[in-house]
Scaffold this motif. Structure first.
Motif, PDB file in Angstrom:
ATOM      1  N   MET A   1       7.901   9.090  -2.666  1.00 10.13           N
ATOM      2  CA  MET A   1       8.127   8.028  -1.682  1.00 10.13           C
ATOM      3  C   MET A   1       8.978   8.542  -0.527  1.00 10.13           C
ATOM      4  SD  MET A   1      10.453   5.762  -0.284  1.00 10.13           S
ATOM      5  CE  MET A   1      11.822   5.704  -1.447  1.00 10.13           C
ATOM      6  N   VAL A   2      10.047   9.263  -0.850  1.00  9.98           N
ATOM      7  CA  VAL A   2      10.937   9.792   0.196  1.00  9.98           C
ATOM      8  C   VAL A   2      10.172  10.748   1.097  1.00  9.98           C
ATOM      9  CG1 VAL A   2      12.995  11.186   0.628  1.00  9.98           C
ATOM     10  CG2 VAL A   2      13.023   9.461  -1.186  1.00  9.98           C
TER      11      VAL A   2
ATOM     12  N   GLY B   1       6.821  -3.375  -0.424  1.00  6.92           N
ATOM     13  CA  GLY B   1       6.317  -3.070  -1.758  1.00  6.92           C
ATOM     14  C   GLY B   1       7.423  -2.610  -2.679  1.00  6.92           C
ATOM     15  N   MET B   2       7.127  -2.572  -3.985  1.00 12.30           N
ATOM     16  CA  MET B   2       8.116  -2.128  -4.966  1.00 12.30           C
ATOM     17  C   MET B   2       7.404  -1.508  -6.155  1.00 12.30           C
ATOM     18  SD  MET B   2      11.400  -1.973  -5.811  1.00 12.30           S
ATOM     19  CE  MET B   2      12.201  -3.205  -4.771  1.00 12.30           C
TER      20      MET B   2
ATOM     21  N   VAL C   1       2.241   5.939  -5.963  1.00 10.43           N
ATOM     22  CA  VAL C   1       1.748   6.136  -7.332  1.00 10.43           C
ATOM     23  C   VAL C   1       0.575   7.110  -7.336  1.00 10.43           C
ATOM     24  CG1 VAL C   1       0.637   5.013  -9.307  1.00 10.43           C
ATOM     25  CG2 VAL C   1       2.571   3.912  -8.166  1.00 10.43           C
ATOM     26  N   TYR C   2      -0.390   6.899  -6.447  1.00 14.84           N
ATOM     27  CA  TYR C   2      -1.550   7.793  -6.385  1.00 14.84           C
ATOM     28  C   TYR C   2      -1.122   9.245  -6.148  1.00 14.84           C
ATOM     29  CZ  TYR C   2      -4.873   3.833  -5.957  1.00 14.84           C
ATOM     30  OH  TYR C   2      -5.645   2.716  -6.168  1.00 14.84           O
TER      31      TYR C   2
ATOM     32  N   MET D   1       0.816  -1.203   0.000  1.00 22.32           N
ATOM     33  CA  MET D   1       0.000   0.000   0.000  1.00 22.32           C
ATOM     34  C   MET D   1       0.857   1.263   0.000  1.00 22.32           C
ATOM     35  SD  MET D   1      -3.076  -0.667  -0.518  1.00 22.32           S
ATOM     36  CE  MET D   1      -3.637   1.021  -0.315  1.00 22.32           C
ATOM     37  N   GLY D   2       2.075   1.170   0.516  1.00 19.75           N
ATOM     38  CA  GLY D   2       3.006   2.295   0.395  1.00 19.75           C
ATOM     39  C   GLY D   2       3.320   2.558  -1.065  1.00 19.75           C
ATOM     40  N   ALA D   3       3.481   1.479  -1.839  1.00 19.11           N
ATOM     41  CA  ALA D   3       3.730   1.610  -3.272  1.00 19.11           C
ATOM     42  C   ALA D   3       2.511   2.177  -3.980  1.00 19.11           C
ATOM     43  CB  ALA D   3       4.114   0.250  -3.859  1.00 19.11           C
TER      44      ALA D   3
END
Length: 380
Positions: A223-224, A206-207, A92-93, A86-88
């Motif tokens: 992401m960071v 995730g990736m 993206v979102y 879900m972090g991935a």
């Protein structure tokens, strides 16, 4: 990937990154921060003048090796590791969606992927259309002037519906819209490493893999900034699990074939959806697009919800738990578990009926798995 090496070899040997001591297994760099050689070196690192390491939320050698390995396996530009699947998804979102923008999403994607759009991003003015992406005309009809992303899964979770990714990508290219595919290939590939790539139900990770440098540079800072970075110990465990991926997939897929055929012929099974069976609606597409039918299937039980509960509670080898792709066989009831936060109308529209049971086949003795399913079916 290097043309002289096959997928299985690349999975074992990984990227070209080496540690300074020549470790055969890339080590865990369990540190939060990294020492600079000088003030100028530190400034160069923050200016992006080199690929040296600064701080583990930004980058880490153990995580970087995993990112490069999976990007290589996907034939992508580069990878972005996250603390969870879900972090991935949210990276993206957040990278593409904003007030007034529109996203097209597969109607039966992973429950939290959909519910985040419906319940969270909608609060900030993001519009979402949920369609059956296996029907290309539904995708085409859903595109608007403000559409900025197409997000899909194939096979979809938990209905095992298969989308013609090439067809969707072609429509998207005509409108210059990026496509994100959960767990396969396109402009952006998204993996929940928790599942098959790690394969041992001991890591949440995730990736994201991007096709181009431009997309990579768009996604990485998000992401960071979100802080959903992968821990180096997570990366080490995923990398270890990844080495046995071909062996695990081969075993679980062979078992899934046998289990699917057993269930298809059982008089207490109302229907079954497994890509390897000729009865699957997209069977021919599966044969063309996939190297194998995989280990995931869904099926419906004759009888009501109480019979379903009795069946699940009677299993002794199959593990009643969410997630998938592990060495153990996992079984669950999506309507009351992973997709419970969706409205009944949304579940029904997406094919997540109350009788649907999702099965992820592991690597146990297949005869024992079949015997376990058989005795549980006899209880209903």
């Amino acid at each position: 990937m290097e043309p002289d090496k096959g997928f299985d070899t690349h999975v074992v040997h990984g990227s070209s990154m080496k540690d300074q001591f020549g470790s055969v297994t890339f080590p865990i760099y369990q540190t939060s921060t990294f020492r600079f050689e000088s003030a100028d070196h530190g400034a160069q690192c923050f200016a992006g003048a080199n690929d040296d390491f600064i701080y583990t939320r930004i980058n880490n050698p153990t995580v970087r090796e995993l990112e490069k390995t999976i990007a290589m396996l996907e034939n992508g530009f580069d990878g972005i590791a996250t603390s969870s699947g879900m972090g991935a998804v949210n990276t993206v979102y957040m990278s593409f969606l904003e007030a007034g923008k529109h996203v097209i999403c597969h109607e039966t994607c992973y429950g939290p992927s959909r519910s985040m759009l419906e319940n969270q991003y909608a609060k900030f003015g993001v519009q979402a259309s949920f369609v059956d992406t296996s029907k290309i005309e539904e995708v085409r009809s859903a595109i608007k002037d403000n559409t900025v992303l197409i997000f899909l899964e194939s096979p979809a979770n938990p209905t095992v519906t298969v989308t013609d990714i090439s067809a969707v990508a072609e429509v998207a290219r005509q409108h210059d819209i990026p496509v994100c595919v959960d767990n396969t290939f396109c402009n952006i590939v998204l993996h929940s490493l928790t599942k098959s790539l790690n394969g041992h139900a001991d890591v949440v990770a995730g990736m994201i893999v991007t096709k181009t440098e431009k997309l990579y540079k768009k996604l990485r800072p998000v992401m960071v900034g979100l802080g959903c970075c992968m821990d180096p110990n997570q990366a080490f465990l995923v990398r270890r699990g990844l080495k046995t991926l071909p062996l695990r997939v081969k075993q679980s897929q062979e078992s899934a074939w046998k289990i699917a055929k057993f269930l298809e012929e059982h008089d207490k099974i109302a229907w079954i959806r497994y890509p390897g069976l000729a009865s699957h609606p997209q069977h021919e597409l599966c044969k063309r697009m996939m190297k194998g039918p995989g280990n995931m299937m869904s099926f419906g039980l004759r009888g009501g919800l109480e019979d379903g509960k009795r069946f699940l509670d009677s299993l002794k080898v199959c593990v009643l738990a969410v997630s998938l792709g592990g060495v153990e066989t996992l079984i669950q009831h999506p309507a009351s578990m992973t997709h419970a936060k969706l409205s009944p109308e949304a579940r029904l529209a997406g094919g997540v009926s109350d009788d649907l049971v999702r099965l992820s086949v592991g690597i146990e003795d297949v005869d024992e798995l079949i015997a376990d399913l058989s005795q549980a079916l006899e209880k209903i």
